[in-house]
Design a protein around this motif. Structure first.
Motif, mmCIF file in Angstrom:
data_model
loop_
_atom_site.group_PDB
_atom_site.id
_atom_site.type_symbol
_atom_site.label_atom_id
_atom_site.label_comp_id
_atom_site.label_asym_id
_atom_site.label_seq_id
_atom_site.Cartn_x
_atom_site.Cartn_y
_atom_site.Cartn_z
ATOM 1 N N GLY A 47 20.550 9.068 -43.189
ATOM 2 C CA GLY A 47 19.831 9.249 -41.637
ATOM 3 C C GLY A 47 19.472 10.131 -41.404
ATOM 4 N N GLN A 48 19.747 9.759 -39.476
ATOM 5 C CA GLN A 48 19.416 10.347 -38.550
ATOM 6 C C GLN A 48 20.210 11.391 -38.738
ATOM 7 O OE1 GLN A 48 18.957 7.878 -35.377
ATOM 8 N NE2 GLN A 48 16.516 7.196 -34.985
ATOM 9 N N SER A 49 21.449 11.467 -38.848
ATOM 10 C CA SER A 49 22.217 12.988 -38.615
ATOM 11 C C SER A 49 21.432 14.067 -39.530
ATOM 12 C CB SER A 49 23.843 12.200 -39.195
ATOM 13 O OG SER A 49 24.037 12.608 -40.006
ATOM 14 N N ALA A 50 20.542 13.684 -40.160
ATOM 15 C CA ALA A 50 19.980 14.776 -41.574
ATOM 16 C C ALA A 50 18.929 15.160 -40.479
ATOM 17 C CB ALA A 50 19.618 14.177 -42.610
ATOM 18 N N LEU A 51 19.416 16.380 -39.919
ATOM 19 C CA LEU A 51 18.076 16.516 -39.038
ATOM 20 C C LEU A 51 17.319 18.363 -39.722
ATOM 21 C CD1 LEU A 51 20.111 16.583 -35.602
ATOM 22 C CD2 LEU A 51 19.011 15.322 -36.338
ATOM 23 N N HIS A 52 17.684 18.499 -40.491
ATOM 24 C CA HIS A 52 17.324 19.388 -41.492
ATOM 25 C C HIS A 52 15.334 18.594 -41.806
ATOM 26 C CE1 HIS A 52 20.432 17.234 -43.922
ATOM 27 N NE2 HIS A 52 19.407 17.405 -45.251
ATOM 28 N N THR A 53 15.893 17.305 -41.939
ATOM 29 C CA THR A 53 14.300 16.918 -42.979
ATOM 30 C C THR A 53 13.555 17.523 -40.850
ATOM 31 O OG1 THR A 53 16.325 14.500 -43.116
ATOM 32 C CG2 THR A 53 13.398 14.335 -42.548
ATOM 33 N N HIS A 54 13.897 17.145 -39.585
ATOM 34 C CA HIS A 54 12.822 17.450 -38.929
ATOM 35 C C HIS A 54 13.035 18.887 -38.997
ATOM 36 C CE1 HIS A 54 13.107 13.392 -38.569
ATOM 37 N NE2 HIS A 54 14.651 13.483 -37.745
ATOM 38 N N LEU A 55 13.078 19.706 -39.372
ATOM 39 C CA LEU A 55 13.032 21.076 -39.172
ATOM 40 C C LEU A 55 11.789 20.893 -40.373
ATOM 41 C CD1 LEU A 55 16.928 22.823 -39.582
ATOM 42 C CD2 LEU A 55 14.860 23.012 -37.319
ATOM 43 N N VAL A 56 11.838 20.793 -41.011
ATOM 44 C CA VAL A 56 10.804 20.990 -42.285
ATOM 45 C C VAL A 56 9.628 19.734 -42.036
ATOM 46 C CG1 VAL A 56 10.769 20.456 -44.800
ATOM 47 C CG2 VAL A 56 12.593 21.040 -44.133
ATOM 48 N N GLY A 57 9.762 18.695 -41.843
ATOM 49 C CA GLY A 57 8.369 18.136 -41.436
ATOM 50 C C GLY A 57 7.924 18.592 -39.745
ATOM 51 N N ALA A 58 8.793 19.274 -38.880
ATOM 52 C CA ALA A 58 8.209 20.275 -37.965
ATOM 53 C C ALA A 58 7.374 20.984 -38.225
ATOM 54 C CB ALA A 58 8.940 20.162 -37.231
ATOM 55 N N VAL A 59 8.031 21.941 -39.132
ATOM 56 C CA VAL A 59 7.123 23.774 -39.397
ATOM 57 C C VAL A 59 5.630 23.185 -40.421
ATOM 58 C CG1 VAL A 59 7.327 25.242 -41.378
ATOM 59 C CG2 VAL A 59 8.698 24.825 -39.476
ATOM 60 N N CYS A 60 5.727 22.140 -41.540
ATOM 61 C CA CYS A 60 4.795 21.521 -42.341
ATOM 62 C C CYS A 60 3.635 20.798 -42.186
ATOM 63 C CB CYS A 60 4.821 20.857 -43.617
ATOM 64 S SG CYS A 60 6.808 21.937 -44.520
ATOM 65 N N GLY A 61 4.127 20.206 -40.821
ATOM 66 C CA GLY A 61 3.336 19.258 -39.993
ATOM 67 C C GLY A 61 2.648 20.475 -39.159
ATOM 68 N N ARG A 62 3.331 21.427 -38.091
ATOM 69 C CA ARG A 62 2.259 22.425 -37.131
ATOM 70 C C ARG A 62 1.604 22.807 -38.369
ATOM 71 N NH1 ARG A 62 4.616 26.799 -33.173
ATOM 72 N NH2 ARG A 62 2.350 27.398 -32.681
ATOM 73 N N LEU A 63 1.841 23.429 -39.267
ATOM 74 C CA LEU A 63 0.852 24.223 -39.885
ATOM 75 C C LEU A 63 -0.162 23.813 -40.752
ATOM 76 C CD1 LEU A 63 4.067 26.534 -41.527
ATOM 77 C CD2 LEU A 63 2.793 27.054 -39.688
ATOM 78 N N ARG A 64 0.054 22.558 -40.938
ATOM 79 C CA ARG A 64 -0.822 22.036 -41.996
ATOM 80 C C ARG A 64 -2.872 21.471 -41.132
ATOM 81 N NH1 ARG A 64 -3.589 21.590 -47.207
ATOM 82 N NH2 ARG A 64 -5.485 21.103 -46.809
ATOM 83 N N CYS A 65 -1.628 21.545 -39.727
ATOM 84 C CA CYS A 65 -2.859 20.851 -38.557
ATOM 85 C C CYS A 65 -3.484 22.108 -38.405
ATOM 86 C CB CYS A 65 -2.194 20.179 -37.262
ATOM 87 S SG CYS A 65 -1.875 18.256 -37.212
ATOM 88 N N GLU A 66 -2.861 23.508 -38.443
ATOM 89 C CA GLU A 66 -3.298 24.651 -37.380
ATOM 90 C C GLU A 66 -3.888 25.473 -38.798
ATOM 91 O OE1 GLU A 66 -0.465 26.053 -34.129
ATOM 92 O OE2 GLU A 66 0.027 27.033 -36.348
ATOM 93 N N GLY A 67 -4.336 24.803 -40.433
ATOM 94 C CA GLY A 67 -5.367 25.145 -40.815
ATOM 95 C C GLY A 67 -4.760 26.996 -41.970
ATOM 96 N N VAL A 68 -2.992 26.678 -41.992
ATOM 97 C CA VAL A 68 -2.899 28.010 -42.113
ATOM 98 C C VAL A 68 -2.576 27.669 -44.008
ATOM 99 C CG1 VAL A 68 -0.691 29.355 -42.045
ATOM 100 C CG2 VAL A 68 -1.237 28.139 -40.389
ATOM 101 N N THR A 69 -3.400 28.454 -44.711
ATOM 102 C CA THR A 69 -3.391 28.274 -45.880
ATOM 103 C C THR A 69 -2.433 29.763 -47.125
ATOM 104 O OG1 THR A 69 -5.524 29.827 -45.871
ATOM 105 C CG2 THR A 69 -5.715 27.705 -45.926
ATOM 106 N N ASP A 70 -1.651 30.312 -45.902
ATOM 107 C CA ASP A 70 -1.095 31.601 -46.956
ATOM 108 C C ASP A 70 -0.167 30.990 -47.884
ATOM 109 O OD1 ASP A 70 0.050 33.662 -47.555
ATOM 110 O OD2 ASP A 70 0.393 34.741 -46.030
#
Length: 493
Positions: A134-157
């Protein structure tokens, strides 16, 4: 190719056209639902303090704005869940910040949300049979934050994605329950891992390297955070089995374990009023809530902190008696019900004392037969899950869970979240009134799949949002950059 490299390559290459229409529609509802949660958090006095400390949600530095959006949307337990994880605090919050700053189109925003959701859910699922859920699984947001940002920035590598994720997951966060349940640190629960994700993206962009085998290595992520590692969950069925299909939308504040009981109590409010007039706690002999082990588990963790009207909000939203008593008396449950003067209402306190929880093995069996919150993980693990099940709920849990054993799902198009409850109100005059609900309103299941757009519009408007803005969310995928920016500002205004 390691699981992290395979996931990164898929995420970097996914296009809007690759996403099934039903998944895009669910992602649009996910965005509106989380916007509602962010609005509610911002309007609360504690949310205002977070903004005073760190700035407005939309600001010049999108990295900081993403953290603020993550914090505002998480702490009232209005954030949406899935198999697996409380995803939207990063997988929606970060794309919202960067889509606004970078003037993306609606299709680009939706693609970023889906990519972040799929990746975060898969990594979370791989570690679900462990100590953090649940909310104690903070690694969820490590992944969500990285993937959300890189996708918005158009990183294709893909290598850049692998490095950023490897760096983010190198030092996973872990909350202390005392702070999470009994202090304002709860506001930083999603804020902190999202900030770490932003740092990981910056570091990877500057050339720092992460370990590509971090997830499965004997000294790596799953070894540290999963009692029963499920590495196949990371890449199994990419592009075919969509975790977005497992979304459950939170319609009211409160921990996910109490939703069905509150739904029953709201229904009973009307029935009791019709039969006996406004409910008087003095006329009630008992309120019995029969439920699954999931609700009992969450309640036990909160019990020690709930001791009156000054109980910390972090514990109160996980504690069944007060929300059920409130719903029975008022016919609803709102954010205001977790503040004074509602908390000091003597009628609510009196009725809360009459609420008794009891385990219903049939409801626990249904819990483990469903996809979320962890039934799919137990099926994937098979007999290997026994030790985790024993620790979670004892020998009875092992029997109930393994009785429902069947092969893992090949896709999630029929996903359910059966966190059910049966509520019985017994009056001193001998009358008894009962309601039962297996799948809470808004949780994954047939009703939500058919009506999620309507449900999240109702949630958004109930939390002060504009009805027209809510209606427009269904068309997010067709919005150009200017129209999307206007919509984002209106959605959080």
């Amino acid at each position: 190719m390691t699981p992290l490299e395979e996931l990164s390559a898929w995420a970097a290459g996914l296009t809007y056209d690759d996403i099934p229409e039903r998944v895009r529609a669910l992602a649009a509802s996910q965005i509106l639902s989380q916007a509602a949660s962010i609005r509610a958090g911002a309007l609360h006095p504690l949310g205002a303090r977070l903004v005073a400390a760190f700035g407005e949600p939309f600001q010049t530095d999108a990295r900081q704005g993403a953290c603020v959006l993550a914090g505002l949307g998480s702490w009232l337990n209005l954030d949406d869940t899935a198999y697996a994880g409380h995803l939207s605090n990063s997988t929606v919050a970060v794309p919202l910040a960067f889509a606004h700053a970078r003037r993306l189109t609606g299709a680009e925003l939706l693609t970023a949300v889906v990519v972040a959701t799929e990746c975060a859910a898969r990594v979370t699922a791989a570690a679900t049979l462990g100590p953090l859920r649940g909310q104690s699984a903070l690694h969820t947001h490590l992944v969500g934050a990285v993937c959300g940002r890189l996708r918005c920035e158009g990183v294709t590598d893909p290598a850049r994605w692998t490095d950023a994720l490897g760096l983010a997951l190198a030092m996973p966060h872990r909350p202390l329950m005392r702070a999470f349940l009994a202090s304002d640190a709860r506001l930083l629960n999603a804020f902190a891992p999202v900030r770490a994700g932003m740092d990981a993206c910056d570091a990877a962009g500057a050339g720092l390297r992460g370990a590509p085998d971090l997830l499965e290595h004997p000294d790596g992520f799953l070894a540290a955070l999963a009692e029963v590692p499920l590495p196949d969950e990371i890449t199994e069925g990419l592009g075919r089995r969509w975790h977005t299909d497992t979304l459950s939308f939170k319609m009211r504040p409160g921990g996910p374990g109490i939703d069905a009981a509150v739904d029953c109590a709201i229904d009973l409010h009307g029935e009791l009023r019709a039969a006996a007039g406004p409910l008087d706690p003095a006329a009630v002999s008992e309120v019995l809530v029969e439920t699954s082990l999931y609700t009992l588990y969450a309640g036990r963790r909160a019990d020690r902190y709930v001791n009156g009207p000054d109980a910390p909000l972090g514990a109160l939203v996980l504690h069944t008696p007060y929300p059920v008593a409130t719903a029975l008396l008022t016919g609803g449950l709102t954010v205001a019900d977790f503040e004074r003067p509602a908390l000091s209402d003597p009628r609510r306190r009196e009725l809360s004392r009459l609420v008794r929880l009891a385990h219903d093995p049939a409801l626990s069996r249904q819990l483990f037969a469903s996809t979320a919150p962890f039934g799919a993980a137990v099926r994937r693990a098979g007999a290997a899950a026994e030790a985790w099940l024993l620790e979670f709920g004892g020998p009875e849990t092992v029997r109930l869970a393994l009785d429902t054993a069947r092969p893992p799902e090949t896709d999630f198009t029929a996903a359910t979240k059966a966190t059910g409850a049966r509520v019985t109100v017994r009056l001193h005059d001998g009358r008894a009134f009962t309601r039962e609900r297996l799948i809470p309103l808004g949780a994954a299941g047939p009703h939500t799949r058919a009506r999620h757009e309507e449900l999240v519009r109702e949630k958004y408007v109930s939390l002060g949002g504009d009805a027209g803005t809510a209606m427009d969310a269904a068309g997010l995928g067709t919005m150009d950059a200017a129209r999307l920016r206007d919509w984002l500002e209106a959605a959080l205004r």
